[in-house]
Design a protein around this motif. Sequence first.
Motif, short mmCIF file in Angstrom:
data_model
loop_
_atom_site.label_atom_id
_atom_site.label_comp_id
_atom_site.label_asym_id
_atom_site.label_seq_id
_atom_site.Cartn_x
_atom_site.Cartn_y
_atom_site.Cartn_z
N THR A 154 0.81 -1.22 0.00
CA THR A 154 0.00 0.00 0.00
C THR A 154 0.84 1.27 0.00
O THR A 154 0.29 2.36 0.18
N ASP A 155 2.15 1.19 -0.21
CA ASP A 155 2.98 2.38 -0.04
C ASP A 155 3.82 2.75 -1.25
O ASP A 155 4.82 3.44 -1.13
N LEU A 281 7.72 15.55 -7.25
CA LEU A 281 8.48 14.96 -6.14
C LEU A 281 8.87 16.06 -5.15
O LEU A 281 10.05 16.25 -4.85
N GLU A 282 7.88 16.75 -4.65
CA GLU A 282 8.14 17.90 -3.80
C GLU A 282 8.86 17.52 -2.51
O GLU A 282 9.64 18.29 -1.97
N ASP A 283 8.57 16.34 -1.98
CA ASP A 283 9.17 15.94 -0.71
C ASP A 283 10.59 15.40 -0.86
O ASP A 283 11.25 15.12 0.14
N ALA A 678 -3.33 10.31 -0.64
CA ALA A 678 -2.84 10.58 0.71
C ALA A 678 -1.92 9.47 1.19
O ALA A 678 -2.24 8.29 1.11
N ARG A 679 -0.76 9.87 1.69
CA ARG A 679 0.18 8.93 2.32
C ARG A 679 -0.06 8.87 3.83
O ARG A 679 0.04 7.82 4.44
N GLY A 680 -0.35 10.01 4.43
CA GLY A 680 -0.59 10.06 5.87
C GLY A 680 -0.96 11.47 6.28
O GLY A 680 -0.82 12.43 5.51
N PRO A 681 -1.46 11.66 7.52
CA PRO A 681 -1.88 12.99 7.97
C PRO A 681 -0.68 13.88 8.30
O PRO A 681 0.38 13.39 8.73
N SER A 693 0.16 14.27 3.71
CA SER A 693 1.33 14.09 2.85
C SER A 693 0.90 13.23 1.68
O SER A 693 -0.03 12.43 1.79
N ARG A 694 1.56 13.40 0.54
CA ARG A 694 1.08 12.80 -0.69
C ARG A 694 2.08 11.81 -1.27
O ARG A 694 3.29 11.95 -1.11
N PHE A 695 1.51 10.81 -1.96
CA PHE A 695 2.33 9.96 -2.81
C PHE A 695 2.72 10.76 -4.05
O PHE A 695 2.34 11.92 -4.22
N ALA A 696 3.48 10.13 -4.96
CA ALA A 696 3.99 10.82 -6.13
C ALA A 696 2.86 11.39 -6.98
O ALA A 696 1.85 10.72 -7.21
#
Length: 711
Positions: A154-155, A281-283, A678-681, A693-696
């Motif tokens: 899932t990641d 790929l902002e992160d 969404a990847r996580g809060p 936070s977001r996935f690609a």
Amino acid sequence: MTKFWAIFLFTSCCVPLRLWAQQSLGGLVVDGETGMPLPGAHIRCLQHWEIGTATQVDGSFTLHYEGSAPTDSIYFSFVGYQDTILSVGTLLAHHKVPLRPSVVVSEAVAVVAERFVAEDYSIKKINRLDIYQNPNAKADPVLAVNSLPSSTTTDESANVSFRGSSPSETGLFFNQVPVYDYVRFSQLNGIGTFSLFNTDMVQSVQVFPGNPPLEFGNTASGLIAIQTTWNQPEAAEYQFSASPASFGLSTRQKLGEKQGLHVYANYQPSFLLKAINPNALEDIPRFQSYDVGLHYTHALSDKTSLKVFQYFLRERYTFQFRSPSFSGPLEQRRFRSLSIGNLNHQLGPGRLSANVGVAGSKASFAYSQFSFQPEGVDYYASLNYHLELPKTGLKGGITYDRRTNRFYGRVPTFAFAMGEDHPFIDQNSRGDRAVLEGYFSLSHQVTDRWRAGLAIRKNIPNTQQESYWSYQINTNADLSDVLNLKLAYGRYHQVLLASERFRDNELLTTSQISADLTLKLKGHQSILSVFMKDRKVVGEQEEIFGVELAQEGSLNRQLEYSFSYTYLNADLRRGEENLRGPFDLSYFARAALSWQPLDNWNIGARMLARQGVNYRPIDGADWNPTLQVFEPPASTRQDRLPAYKNIDLSLSYLCGLTERTAAVFFANVSNIFDWQNARGPVYAEDYSFDDYSRFARRIFYFGVVINWHGE
């Protein structure tokens, strides 16, 4: 963003190597002993090697050729079988091409492909061509596994979760040796992009998504067994690849009649990819890696063969770290090495094998005022004897598996206080886990349509370990010519290395039962799987029930499809809490289409949609006047992230540049609709909800791979 993006040529595209042609010939490739069709067998002309194709699901093929081709010879190959060469005249006369089980002979030197006693109970067998032809795989063998219906990852990573189990419970064995850290660009949470393995040297991938065979130890739920080839190239082969995030060179050489060498090197920068996709790929502001691999084979005698794999990787990246108490760059650097050796010797009627492996890793992480360095070394050795009788396979052996790690540096005293003025502690800890086990495995052909097997595995405990027995029962039955049923039940154990939640040598136990029903009709395959798991480790128990439905096939010569749906119910009891497990998902769906509108062109589309995963939200926080930061209470409830969805498109074109040179040009758009999954809060300073936070995001990618052969 690695070399595998560059070799994406054979993934998003890999269509059979066909040229515009005036004529064609066809046939059927089958097992020379059973007569069963062999899908995915590779076919090419020897004098015109750029002309080729692959067999369909039913073993059939059609090879297009130019007017001069009838004087040529046709080369047939399939993993686990002897290569065969036939003249066009012979093929026109007989049409059916029988391939014999794999024994590669060179000057009386025989090298037998490795076979597992439990091989008949695997759910999926993947060869090199399968990987190249899978658009989801991006030419990576582990990503090819991650695109299977039984994968519940899932990641967006190369870490493999099978049927609702944690990736840490999935075993990966490369040439009979466990590899615990097989992901490139891994972050603190283990998420990474690609695996370490080069598909060019892969012979086969065996996938056991539920009950892992007990020939392999210390694995609780699911197993991937990757084997490299023992074969030597017929002639020198070279490859150059270029793309916005990868530049690679590789070569395969035959060293005399008994030795072969494959060497590859890659450089992966980020500046071009970031320039083309400034918002995707902002992160990850930047990344960079170098890797070198070497694969060597040597037939020492007519009974003994040696295989050596050596790999080095140096990588670094910057990740934009965000927490309520600190936001800023996290700098990571890492060096990894992997050495594996395999020795096979024909001893009497069976085969004796010895396998050794050493893996090392050293990394550094730095953010805010904190910096720490994890280090680890893994050692493995096994001695096995395998006896293959006409109807019975027997294998037994002993294995030693040791992992050590060290963690030292400056870390936050409190997880909610990570600023540059917050308190810290100097930490220096070590972990050590050693597992010594013996095993025995048996598989017997009871009737022509029914094969059954059993296996046991026992540890020789040290003073820190519990004593345990692992066991397994399998059956594989052809209910009819088109219907197959696999049943398996087993109890498995995994001895854990120290982590935040567990001490060294804590024991994880999993009991599993699974049923897999496969229906094969001409050009189509359907699989229905039902499974249950009971997982126990100190302080918690998880029960998982799941159903998988998968369908794949060819609608015509130009159009192939696949679809899968998975349902997972996971109940987790942790202490006094009753929770939904992290992989409790009402739906996990995949679909893919591959269209070949013209010879040498391929257009692919892939879709993935799943329910959002569970997480624990934080409901506010209290001000801590001493630390001058908000302190959140322990979360007592669960919630779900928004649903995940993604669609990718790909386009590729294959052309022959010269008689011995071919190139593939490819382009890909991932997340074409730019969905912000969404990847996580993400929480504000006072722990009020801020965003996810977001996935690609949407990424554009393109490149070329050029292959050429020597004389």
